[in-house]
Design a protein around this motif. Structure first.
Motif, PDB file in Angstrom:
ATOM      1  N   CYS A 163       0.862  -1.177   0.000  1.00  0.00           N
ATOM      2  CA  CYS A 163       0.000   0.000   0.000  1.00  0.00           C
ATOM      3  C   CYS A 163       0.906   1.237   0.000  1.00  0.00           C
ATOM      4  CB  CYS A 163      -0.939  -0.010   1.197  1.00  0.00           C
ATOM      5  SG  CYS A 163      -0.128   0.133   2.796  1.00  0.00           S
ATOM      6  N   ALA A 164       0.316   2.398  -0.212  1.00  0.00           N
ATOM      7  CA  ALA A 164       1.096   3.632  -0.313  1.00  0.00           C
ATOM      8  C   ALA A 164       1.974   3.873   0.918  1.00  0.00           C
ATOM      9  CB  ALA A 164       0.166   4.809  -0.576  1.00  0.00           C
ATOM     10  N   PRO A 165       1.442   3.770   2.142  1.00  0.00           N
ATOM     11  CA  PRO A 165       2.314   4.002   3.301  1.00  0.00           C
ATOM     12  C   PRO A 165       3.464   2.997   3.406  1.00  0.00           C
ATOM     13  CG  PRO A 165       0.021   4.202   3.952  1.00  0.00           C
ATOM     14  CD  PRO A 165       0.042   3.650   2.550  1.00  0.00           C
ATOM     15  N   GLU A 166       3.246   1.734   3.023  1.00  0.00           N
ATOM     16  CA  GLU A 166       4.317   0.743   3.076  1.00  0.00           C
ATOM     17  C   GLU A 166       5.407   1.066   2.057  1.00  0.00           C
ATOM     18  OE1 GLU A 166       2.176  -2.884   2.400  1.00  0.00           O
ATOM     19  OE2 GLU A 166       1.951  -3.283   4.538  1.00  0.00           O
ATOM     20  N   LEU A 167       5.004   1.463   0.856  1.00  0.00           N
ATOM     21  CA  LEU A 167       5.993   1.828  -0.148  1.00  0.00           C
ATOM     22  C   LEU A 167       6.792   3.038   0.328  1.00  0.00           C
ATOM     23  CD1 LEU A 167       7.288   1.359  -2.900  1.00  0.00           C
ATOM     24  CD2 LEU A 167       5.563   2.886  -3.877  1.00  0.00           C
ATOM     25  N   ASP A 168       6.115   4.000   0.916  1.00  0.00           N
ATOM     26  CA  ASP A 168       6.806   5.182   1.429  1.00  0.00           C
ATOM     27  C   ASP A 168       7.839   4.780   2.482  1.00  0.00           C
ATOM     28  OD1 ASP A 168       6.951   8.048   1.127  1.00  0.00           O
ATOM     29  OD2 ASP A 168       6.199   8.177   3.185  1.00  0.00           O
ATOM     30  N   ASP A 169       7.484   3.845   3.353  1.00  0.00           N
ATOM     31  CA  ASP A 169       8.446   3.344   4.341  1.00  0.00           C
ATOM     32  C   ASP A 169       9.625   2.645   3.663  1.00  0.00           C
ATOM     33  OD1 ASP A 169       7.005   4.286   6.512  1.00  0.00           O
ATOM     34  OD2 ASP A 169       6.116   2.328   6.986  1.00  0.00           O
ATOM     35  N   ASP A 170       9.328   1.872   2.617  1.00  0.00           N
ATOM     36  CA  ASP A 170      10.381   1.125   1.928  1.00  0.00           C
ATOM     37  C   ASP A 170      11.391   2.046   1.248  1.00  0.00           C
ATOM     38  OD1 ASP A 170       9.228  -1.238   2.710  1.00  0.00           O
ATOM     39  OD2 ASP A 170       8.372  -1.706   0.751  1.00  0.00           O
ATOM     40  N   ILE A 171      10.940   3.177   0.759  1.00  0.00           N
ATOM     41  CA  ILE A 171      11.869   4.044   0.032  1.00  0.00           C
ATOM     42  C   ILE A 171      12.544   5.079   0.928  1.00  0.00           C
ATOM     43  CG2 ILE A 171      10.787   3.688  -2.210  1.00  0.00           C
ATOM     44  CD1 ILE A 171       9.418   6.360  -1.930  1.00  0.00           C
ATOM     45  N   CYS A 172      12.320   4.972   2.234  1.00  0.00           N
ATOM     46  CA  CYS A 172      13.004   5.899   3.140  1.00  0.00           C
ATOM     47  C   CYS A 172      14.511   5.705   3.080  1.00  0.00           C
ATOM     48  CB  CYS A 172      12.472   5.788   4.557  1.00  0.00           C
ATOM     49  SG  CYS A 172      12.939   4.278   5.400  1.00  0.00           S
ATOM     50  N   CYS A 173      14.968   4.548   2.625  1.00  0.00           N
ATOM     51  CA  CYS A 173      16.412   4.344   2.479  1.00  0.00           C
ATOM     52  C   CYS A 173      16.980   5.293   1.426  1.00  0.00           C
ATOM     53  CB  CYS A 173      16.731   2.897   2.138  1.00  0.00           C
ATOM     54  SG  CYS A 173      16.010   2.324   0.602  1.00  0.00           S
ATOM     55  N   ARG A 174      16.149   5.674   0.452  1.00  0.00           N
ATOM     56  CA  ARG A 174      16.605   6.646  -0.557  1.00  0.00           C
ATOM     57  C   ARG A 174      16.791   8.019   0.086  1.00  0.00           C
ATOM     58  NH1 ARG A 174      18.747   9.521  -3.386  1.00  0.00           N
ATOM     59  NH2 ARG A 174      18.703   9.738  -5.645  1.00  0.00           N
ATOM     60  N   ASP A 175      15.982   8.342   1.105  1.00  0.00           N
ATOM     61  CA  ASP A 175      16.175   9.592   1.860  1.00  0.00           C
ATOM     62  C   ASP A 175      17.533   9.585   2.553  1.00  0.00           C
ATOM     63  OD1 ASP A 175      13.624  10.640   1.281  1.00  0.00           O
ATOM     64  OD2 ASP A 175      12.740   9.683   3.033  1.00  0.00           O
ATOM     65  N   ALA A 176      17.852   8.467   3.188  1.00  0.00           N
ATOM     66  CA  ALA A 176      19.129   8.356   3.887  1.00  0.00           C
ATOM     67  C   ALA A 176      20.283   8.530   2.908  1.00  0.00           C
ATOM     68  CB  ALA A 176      19.218   7.015   4.613  1.00  0.00           C
ATOM     69  N   LEU A 177      20.168   7.920   1.746  1.00  0.00           N
ATOM     70  CA  LEU A 177      21.213   8.052   0.743  1.00  0.00           C
ATOM     71  C   LEU A 177      21.358   9.501   0.293  1.00  0.00           C
ATOM     72  CD1 LEU A 177      23.329   6.791  -1.047  1.00  0.00           C
ATOM     73  CD2 LEU A 177      21.527   6.225  -2.679  1.00  0.00           C
ATOM     74  N   ALA A 178      20.248  10.183   0.102  1.00  0.00           N
ATOM     75  CA  ALA A 178      20.306  11.595  -0.307  1.00  0.00           C
ATOM     76  C   ALA A 178      20.978  12.459   0.761  1.00  0.00           C
ATOM     77  CB  ALA A 178      18.891  12.107  -0.594  1.00  0.00           C
ATOM     78  N   VAL A 207      23.358  11.427   2.948  1.00  0.00           N
ATOM     79  CA  VAL A 207      24.787  11.151   3.092  1.00  0.00           C
ATOM     80  C   VAL A 207      25.574  11.370   1.798  1.00  0.00           C
ATOM     81  CG1 VAL A 207      24.426   9.537   4.983  1.00  0.00           C
ATOM     82  CG2 VAL A 207      24.642   8.662   2.659  1.00  0.00           C
ATOM     83  N   TRP A 208      24.889  11.381   0.663  1.00  0.00           N
ATOM     84  CA  TRP A 208      25.583  11.492  -0.622  1.00  0.00           C
ATOM     85  C   TRP A 208      26.558  12.687  -0.661  1.00  0.00           C
ATOM     86  CZ3 TRP A 208      26.091   7.973  -4.291  1.00  0.00           C
ATOM     87  CH2 TRP A 208      26.660   8.368  -5.503  1.00  0.00           C
ATOM     88  N   PRO A 209      26.125  13.883  -0.255  1.00  0.00           N
ATOM     89  CA  PRO A 209      27.056  15.016  -0.307  1.00  0.00           C
ATOM     90  C   PRO A 209      28.263  14.861   0.631  1.00  0.00           C
ATOM     91  CG  PRO A 209      24.804  15.777   0.047  1.00  0.00           C
ATOM     92  CD  PRO A 209      24.796  14.290   0.167  1.00  0.00           C
ATOM     93  N   LEU A 210      28.161  13.991   1.611  1.00  0.00           N
ATOM     94  CA  LEU A 210      29.262  13.783   2.556  1.00  0.00           C
ATOM     95  C   LEU A 210      30.305  12.797   2.043  1.00  0.00           C
ATOM     96  CD1 LEU A 210      27.075  13.486   5.784  1.00  0.00           C
ATOM     97  CD2 LEU A 210      28.155  15.554   4.834  1.00  0.00           C
ATOM     98  N   LEU A 211      29.952  12.057   1.003  1.00  0.00           N
ATOM     99  CA  LEU A 211      30.879  11.070   0.446  1.00  0.00           C
ATOM    100  C   LEU A 211      32.007  11.771  -0.309  1.00  0.00           C
ATOM    101  CD1 LEU A 211      28.307   8.491  -0.976  1.00  0.00           C
ATOM    102  CD2 LEU A 211      29.675   8.279   1.114  1.00  0.00           C
TER     103      LEU A 211
END
Length: 107
Positions: free
Chosen positions: A11-26, A28-32
């Protein structure tokens, strides 16, 4: 990624939870280090491209920062005979607009 490409049963909320890893990547990306970014950029671009290809954008919405939260899988799974408010399978009716034509619901 494969789940979104093949047809999401989430469902929409589950997908949103699943893609939170993309938030984390965004975040930390500038810190790499630039060298790491250069080596990994093709992989990130390929995965982002696959996600864009397997989804449609929210109607009438500019591509914002954190654009991945404003995309809908092109194929959504639904239970046979279940109600479909505004054309959405259950769990997606929380979106503030009717199902876009580019989104197909399969049973």
């Amino acid at each position: 990624m494969e789940d979104v490409e093949e047809g999401s049963a989430r469902c929409a909320p589950e997908l949103d939870d699943d893609i939170c890893c993309r938030d984390a990547l965004a975040r930390v990306w500038p810190l790499l280090p630039p060298r790491v970014q250069a080596v990994r950029r093709p992989e990130l671009d390929e995965l982002d491209g696959r996600f864009r290809a397997a989804t449609v954008p929210w109607p009438d919405r500019e591509e914002p920062h954190r654009w991945w939260h404003y995309r809908i899988p092109r194929v959504l799974e639904a239970e046979a005979g279940a109600p479909r408010p505004q054309g959405w399978p259950l769990g997606w009716e929380v979106l503030p607009f009717p199902r876009p034509d580019g989104v197909r619901v399969v049973e």
